[in-house]
Design a protein around this motif. Structure first.
Motif, PDB file in Angstrom:
ATOM      1  N   GLN A  48      -5.086  -5.270  22.976  1.00 20.22           N
ATOM      2  CA  GLN A  48      -6.237  -4.938  22.143  1.00 20.22           C
ATOM      3  C   GLN A  48      -7.248  -6.078  22.189  1.00 20.22           C
ATOM      4  OE1 GLN A  48      -6.591  -1.928  20.700  1.00 20.22           O
ATOM      5  NE2 GLN A  48      -8.650  -2.539  20.136  1.00 20.22           N
ATOM      6  N   SER A  49      -8.504  -5.770  22.430  1.00 23.31           N
ATOM      7  CA  SER A  49      -9.546  -6.803  22.482  1.00 23.31           C
ATOM      8  C   SER A  49      -9.680  -7.480  21.125  1.00 23.31           C
ATOM      9  CB  SER A  49     -10.897  -6.190  22.855  1.00 23.31           C
ATOM     10  OG  SER A  49     -10.859  -5.685  24.153  1.00 23.31           O
ATOM     11  N   SER A  50      -9.923  -8.766  21.184  1.00 23.31           N
ATOM     12  CA  SER A  50     -10.122  -9.538  19.954  1.00 23.31           C
ATOM     13  C   SER A  50     -10.940 -10.763  20.324  1.00 23.31           C
ATOM     14  CB  SER A  50      -8.769  -9.906  19.337  1.00 23.31           C
ATOM     15  OG  SER A  50      -8.044 -10.722  20.240  1.00 23.31           O
ATOM     16  N   THR A  51     -10.658 -11.866  19.721  1.00 28.95           N
ATOM     17  CA  THR A  51     -11.406 -13.091  20.028  1.00 28.95           C
ATOM     18  C   THR A  51     -10.828 -13.835  21.225  1.00 28.95           C
ATOM     19  OG1 THR A  51     -10.034 -14.363  18.496  1.00 28.95           O
ATOM     20  CG2 THR A  51     -12.082 -13.390  17.624  1.00 28.95           C
ATOM     21  N   THR A  65     -12.989  -4.638  29.949  1.00 34.30           N
ATOM     22  CA  THR A  65     -12.788  -4.090  28.618  1.00 34.30           C
ATOM     23  C   THR A  65     -13.043  -2.594  28.679  1.00 34.30           C
ATOM     24  OG1 THR A  65     -13.457  -6.163  27.590  1.00 34.30           O
ATOM     25  CG2 THR A  65     -13.480  -4.201  26.194  1.00 34.30           C
ATOM     26  N   ALA A  66     -12.041  -1.820  28.291  1.00 31.77           N
ATOM     27  CA  ALA A  66     -12.146  -0.362  28.306  1.00 31.77           C
ATOM     28  C   ALA A  66     -12.973   0.108  27.119  1.00 31.77           C
ATOM     29  CB  ALA A  66     -10.750   0.248  28.255  1.00 31.77           C
ATOM     30  N   PRO A  67     -13.571   1.316  27.194  1.00 33.95           N
ATOM     31  CA  PRO A  67     -14.348   1.848  26.073  1.00 33.95           C
ATOM     32  C   PRO A  67     -13.545   1.944  24.774  1.00 33.95           C
ATOM     33  CG  PRO A  67     -14.733   3.160  28.045  1.00 33.95           C
ATOM     34  CD  PRO A  67     -13.628   2.193  28.373  1.00 33.95           C
ATOM     35  N   CYS A  68     -12.216   2.045  24.875  1.00 32.48           N
ATOM     36  CA  CYS A  68     -11.388   2.145  23.674  1.00 32.48           C
ATOM     37  C   CYS A  68     -11.136   0.779  23.035  1.00 32.48           C
ATOM     38  CB  CYS A  68     -10.055   2.812  24.011  1.00 32.48           C
ATOM     39  SG  CYS A  68      -9.083   1.903  25.220  1.00 32.48           S
TER      40      CYS A  68
END
Length: 176
Positions: A48-51, A65-68
């Motif tokens: 999951q994208s984060s910092t 980075t995927a659209p989700c």
């Protein structure tokens, strides 16, 4: 064939598709025909994208980075993943596919794979650099020898075994 394996039959064997771990196609015959090489493996990581900041090297490997909202690191050759600005350890899904076996008279075996998706145990990473090994495909043979095995793909504690080389042809004169 479908799924990355090379076409075989009576004739020249085709190579397994790159980055699928597909086995090389067999010739189905004896003699001087060339069997196909196995396809190379691939390693894909997802979180999951984060910092956190993820980088993949060398340059043919990518992080997107995927659209989700998930970061996806794709390794088509051996290299390293660097994770930085990780406040706490981060969990990653993974797909680790090994190289396919080279063909011979028979087709080579597909490279093994291990994955955490769906519902498997994820890998947890902190700040640091992590080596990635993407297994190459085994070479196909000419004549009656066995094809070469594919090479293992490795990420952290996860190892996927390379596919077996295709079987050769043995001629036995049992009447003498």
């Amino acid at each position: 064939g479908p799924g990355g394996g090379g076409a075989g039959g009576i004739g020249q064997g085709q190579a397994g598709t790159a980055n699928t771990g597909g086995g090389g196609g067999g010739t189905g015959a004896t003699g001087s025909l060339q069997a196909g090489a196995g396809g190379s493996g691939i390693v894909i990581l997802r979180t999951q994208s984060s910092t956190i900041i993820l980088t993949a090297s060398p340059g043919t490997n990518t992080v997107s980075t995927a659209p989700c909202g998930q970061d996806i690191a794709t390794f088509t050759v051996s290299g390293s993943l660097t994770a930085s600005q990780v406040a706490n350890a981060v969990s990653f899904d993974y797909l680790v596919v090994a190289g396919g076996g080279g063909g011979a008279n028979g087709g080579g075996g597909a490279g093994g794979y291990r994955t955490s998706f769906p519902g498997g145990t994820k890998i947890t990473l902190a700040d640091g650099s992590y080596p990635i090994t993407v297994g190459g495909g085994g070479s196909g043979t000419i004549g009656n020898d066995k094809g070469s095995n594919g090479l293992d793909s490795i990420f952290s504690t996860i190892t996927s075994a390379g596919g077996g080389g295709g079987g050769g042809y043995a001629w036995y004169r049992d009447w003498e």
